[in-house]
Design a protein around this motif. Structure first.
Motif, PDB file in Angstrom:
ATOM      1  N   ALA A 379      -4.369  -3.404  30.586  1.00 17.63           N
ATOM      2  CA  ALA A 379      -5.578  -1.757  30.168  1.00 17.63           C
ATOM      3  C   ALA A 379      -4.883  -1.146  28.961  1.00 17.63           C
ATOM      4  CB  ALA A 379      -5.342  -0.746  31.623  1.00 17.63           C
ATOM      5  N   VAL A 380      -3.801  -2.287  28.353  1.00 15.63           N
ATOM      6  CA  VAL A 380      -3.037  -1.623  27.233  1.00 15.63           C
ATOM      7  C   VAL A 380      -3.319  -2.473  26.008  1.00 15.63           C
ATOM      8  CG1 VAL A 380      -2.548   0.362  28.283  1.00 15.63           C
ATOM      9  CG2 VAL A 380      -0.946  -2.229  27.379  1.00 15.63           C
ATOM     10  N   PRO A 381      -3.025  -2.338  24.971  1.00 12.10           N
ATOM     11  CA  PRO A 381      -2.473  -3.466  23.816  1.00 12.10           C
ATOM     12  C   PRO A 381      -1.856  -4.314  24.130  1.00 12.10           C
ATOM     13  CG  PRO A 381      -3.401  -1.960  22.164  1.00 12.10           C
ATOM     14  CD  PRO A 381      -3.521  -1.375  24.327  1.00 12.10           C
ATOM     15  N   ALA A 382      -1.517  -5.383  24.292  1.00  9.39           N
ATOM     16  CA  ALA A 382      -0.092  -5.812  24.718  1.00  9.39           C
ATOM     17  C   ALA A 382       1.124  -5.543  23.930  1.00  9.39           C
ATOM     18  CB  ALA A 382      -0.068  -7.857  24.004  1.00  9.39           C
ATOM     19  N   HIS A 383       1.093  -5.173  22.325  1.00 10.70           N
ATOM     20  CA  HIS A 383       2.699  -4.903  22.019  1.00 10.70           C
ATOM     21  C   HIS A 383       2.963  -3.089  22.478  1.00 10.70           C
ATOM     22  CE1 HIS A 383      -1.334  -2.557  19.505  1.00 10.70           C
ATOM     23  NE2 HIS A 383      -0.213  -1.331  19.764  1.00 10.70           N
ATOM     24  N   TYR A 394      15.464  -8.904  31.825  1.00 17.92           N
ATOM     25  CA  TYR A 394      14.652  -8.473  31.126  1.00 17.92           C
ATOM     26  C   TYR A 394      13.085  -8.258  32.024  1.00 17.92           C
ATOM     27  CZ  TYR A 394      11.791  -9.410  27.508  1.00 17.92           C
ATOM     28  OH  TYR A 394      11.161  -8.760  26.058  1.00 17.92           O
ATOM     29  N   GLY A 395      12.634  -8.016  31.029  1.00 11.20           N
ATOM     30  CA  GLY A 395      11.459  -7.649  31.994  1.00 11.20           C
ATOM     31  C   GLY A 395      10.408  -6.636  31.222  1.00 11.20           C
ATOM     32  N   VAL A 396       9.543  -5.860  31.890  1.00  8.65           N
ATOM     33  CA  VAL A 396       8.340  -4.809  31.642  1.00  8.65           C
ATOM     34  C   VAL A 396       8.806  -3.426  32.420  1.00  8.65           C
ATOM     35  CG1 VAL A 396       7.038  -6.324  30.720  1.00  8.65           C
ATOM     36  CG2 VAL A 396       6.334  -5.839  32.333  1.00  8.65           C
ATOM     37  N   HIS A 397       9.086  -2.276  31.776  1.00  9.36           N
ATOM     38  CA  HIS A 397       9.478  -1.165  32.335  1.00  9.36           C
ATOM     39  C   HIS A 397       8.347  -1.173  33.201  1.00  9.36           C
ATOM     40  CE1 HIS A 397      12.576  -0.226  31.776  1.00  9.36           C
ATOM     41  NE2 HIS A 397      12.773   0.046  30.121  1.00  9.36           N
ATOM     42  N   GLU A 398       5.991  -1.106  32.757  1.00 18.85           N
ATOM     43  CA  GLU A 398       5.461  -1.350  33.242  1.00 18.85           C
ATOM     44  C   GLU A 398       4.040  -2.390  32.696  1.00 18.85           C
ATOM     45  OE1 GLU A 398       6.190   2.083  31.268  1.00 18.85           O
ATOM     46  OE2 GLU A 398       6.931   2.897  32.914  1.00 18.85           O
ATOM     47  N   LEU A 399       3.796  -2.300  33.519  1.00 21.23           N
ATOM     48  CA  LEU A 399       2.536  -3.237  33.477  1.00 21.23           C
ATOM     49  C   LEU A 399       1.014  -3.028  33.426  1.00 21.23           C
ATOM     50  CD1 LEU A 399       2.281  -6.023  32.267  1.00 21.23           C
ATOM     51  CD2 LEU A 399       1.775  -7.091  34.333  1.00 21.23           C
ATOM     52  N   PRO A 400       0.894  -1.774  32.964  1.00 23.02           N
ATOM     53  CA  PRO A 400      -0.953  -1.254  32.760  1.00 23.02           C
ATOM     54  C   PRO A 400      -1.651  -2.436  32.788  1.00 23.02           C
ATOM     55  CG  PRO A 400       0.638  -0.115  31.075  1.00 23.02           C
ATOM     56  CD  PRO A 400       0.685  -1.259  31.218  1.00 23.02           C
ATOM     57  N   VAL A 401      -2.094  -2.516  34.106  1.00 20.71           N
ATOM     58  CA  VAL A 401      -3.483  -3.377  34.428  1.00 20.71           C
ATOM     59  C   VAL A 401      -4.871  -3.133  34.759  1.00 20.71           C
ATOM     60  CG1 VAL A 401      -1.830  -5.233  34.677  1.00 20.71           C
ATOM     61  CG2 VAL A 401      -2.662  -4.464  36.525  1.00 20.71           C
ATOM     62  N   THR A 402      -5.532  -4.047  34.705  1.00 21.54           N
ATOM     63  CA  THR A 402      -7.299  -3.215  35.434  1.00 21.54           C
ATOM     64  C   THR A 402      -7.905  -4.257  35.817  1.00 21.54           C
ATOM     65  OG1 THR A 402      -8.792  -2.330  34.674  1.00 21.54           O
ATOM     66  CG2 THR A 402      -8.410  -3.172  32.912  1.00 21.54           C
ATOM     67  N   TRP A 403      -8.699  -4.119  36.244  1.00 22.08           N
ATOM     68  CA  TRP A 403     -10.409  -5.303  36.841  1.00 22.08           C
ATOM     69  C   TRP A 403     -11.463  -4.796  36.456  1.00 22.08           C
ATOM     70  CZ3 TRP A 403      -5.519  -3.457  39.448  1.00 22.08           C
ATOM     71  CH2 TRP A 403      -6.572  -2.667  40.455  1.00 22.08           C
TER      72      TRP A 403
END
Length: 408
Positions: A379-383, A394-403
């Protein structure tokens, strides 16, 4: 004859090669000198091991100790507010990851009985049910949503709570304290406070389990009278922390990686039979539990270098898993690769106890997510995805997604 590369001043940590790749400084070191001297911020002269074979040999050699009470483990990066260690740390009862034989052997034997392949297989249906139920909840939400909060973290938290016998209603407390404990740049007081809150909670829990055991792993352990409450608490702390932090980050970062490699994602969606191999490849490619430490108990030859007694040795599993001497085109995500033999679960006596559980969770998680959300996208640009460069896992703090379409 080429000159050896300069000794790095501290561990290279900047993810300048991309969100999924090792820091370029570590990759260059592996290519030039897989066992490299490393200058620590506190003045210690230690080592960094990045080659696949060298890491395997080190992790199989118990002369490289995991104990922190026999020698000082120096930290290879600046930690504001953290005093420079001047003496070894006291051993924490039950924390078997920081033990050597015979203490490690005694505790590990008790735990191995609780993590049998048979028991994990029996859990598989329950894990699938937990996953599907969490995806039902996700489908009810209006996108965009944070996949970490709504899926990647709840699934392994629910599973580890069910397995250990930890009330899921207490998740907010243990998730907040374990997240705080895993931060790199916090003061000693903050780390001690988070650890104290977690272990106080778990000490009460295992004391209840000893008095009234149920059908769960902590109850199984509590039935062993030779294990003290302190040992049970230390073991519970490690199992709870490792049991949800690592898998949660693999589910989130793995989804991010697949979304950023659409041709691989399309192949996996077209042929679900590829899923077990894809999980192994994601484990190799991402290696979320990357940096580990050992202490040389004597002078040891490794990879053509002599590591002196008393040296802190930093191990990068991510660098080892990207070693072109072991894996062809290692920086390419290839779900058809035969990635077994990767070091993401470690090697030797400390190889991850819960690896079969993690595999089952990831197969269930990725399989159901891709099936039920065929049009999932960022839901956001990868960067703009916030990376957990500040955390020990390691990982991501949030991963905004949509469908864009209705899902089931």
């Amino acid at each position: 004859m080429s000159q050896p590369p300069p000794v790095p001043q501290g561990l290279p940590m900047d993810r300048d090669a991309g969100p999924f790749d090792p820091p370029s400084g570590i990759t260059r070191l592996r290519e030039a000198r897989p066992v490299s001297p490393l200058a620590f911020p506190d003045g210690h002269e230690g080592w960094l091991v990045t080659g696949y074979e060298e890491v395997r040999r080190l992790m199989a050699d118990t002369r490289f100790s995991s104990r922190q009470d026999i020698g000082i483990i120096h930290v290879p990066y600046e930690t504001p507010g953290m005093p420079t260690p001047t003496e070894p740390s006291p051993q924490v009862p039950g924390l078997f990851v920081a033990m050597d034989p015979p203490d490690h052997t005694r505790l590990r034997r008790r735990l191995t009985g609780a993590f049998t392949v048979k028991r994990m297989k029996q859990l598989e249906d329950h894990i699938i049910e937990i996953t599907e139920r969490q995806l039902d909840e996700l489908a009810r939400l209006a996108p965009p949503v944070d996949l970490v909060r709504e899926f990647a973290l709840p699934v392994p938290s629910l599973v580890i709570c069910a397995l250990l016998g930890v009330p899921y209603a207490d998740r907010d407390t243990f998730q907040a304290n374990s997240a705080k404990f895993m931060e790199k740049d916090i003061t000693l007081d903050e780390k001690v406070a988070a650890y104290g809150a977690l272990t106080s909670y778990l000490a009460e829990l295992v004391t209840r389990k000893r008095a009234e055991p149920g059908e769960d792993v902590l109850s199984d352990l509590a039935r062993h009278e030779d294990l003290t409450i302190e040992e049970l608490t230390g073991a519970a702390f490690l199992l709870l922390l490792a049991g949800h932090e690592t898998t949660a980050n693999m589910l989130a970062l793995g989804t991010f990686a697949l979304l950023e490699h659409p041709e691989q994602l399309a192949e996996l969606r077209a042929d679900p039979e590829l899923l077990p191999g894809a999980v192994e490849e994601l484990l190799r490619y991402l290696s979320v539990g990357d940096i580990f430490y050992r202490y040389a108990t004597e002078d040891i030859d490794l990879g053509g270098e002599t590591i002196g007694r008393g040296s802190t040795v930093v191990v990068s599993l991510l660098a080892a898993n990207r070693d072109p001497r072991r894996f062809e085109n290692p920086d390419t995500l290839d779900i058809r690769r035969k990635a077994r033999g990767h070091l993401s679960f470690g090697h030797g006596i400390h190889q991850c106890l819960g690896q079969q559980l993690a595999r089952i969770e990831m197969r269930a998680g990725f399989g159901a997510l891709l099936r039920r959300f065929p049009d999932l996208e960022l839901a956001v640009p990868a960067h703009e995805v916030r990376l957990r460069t500040d955390m020990n896992i390691y990982g991501v703090h949030e991963l905004p997604v949509t469908w864009p379409k209705t899902v089931g």
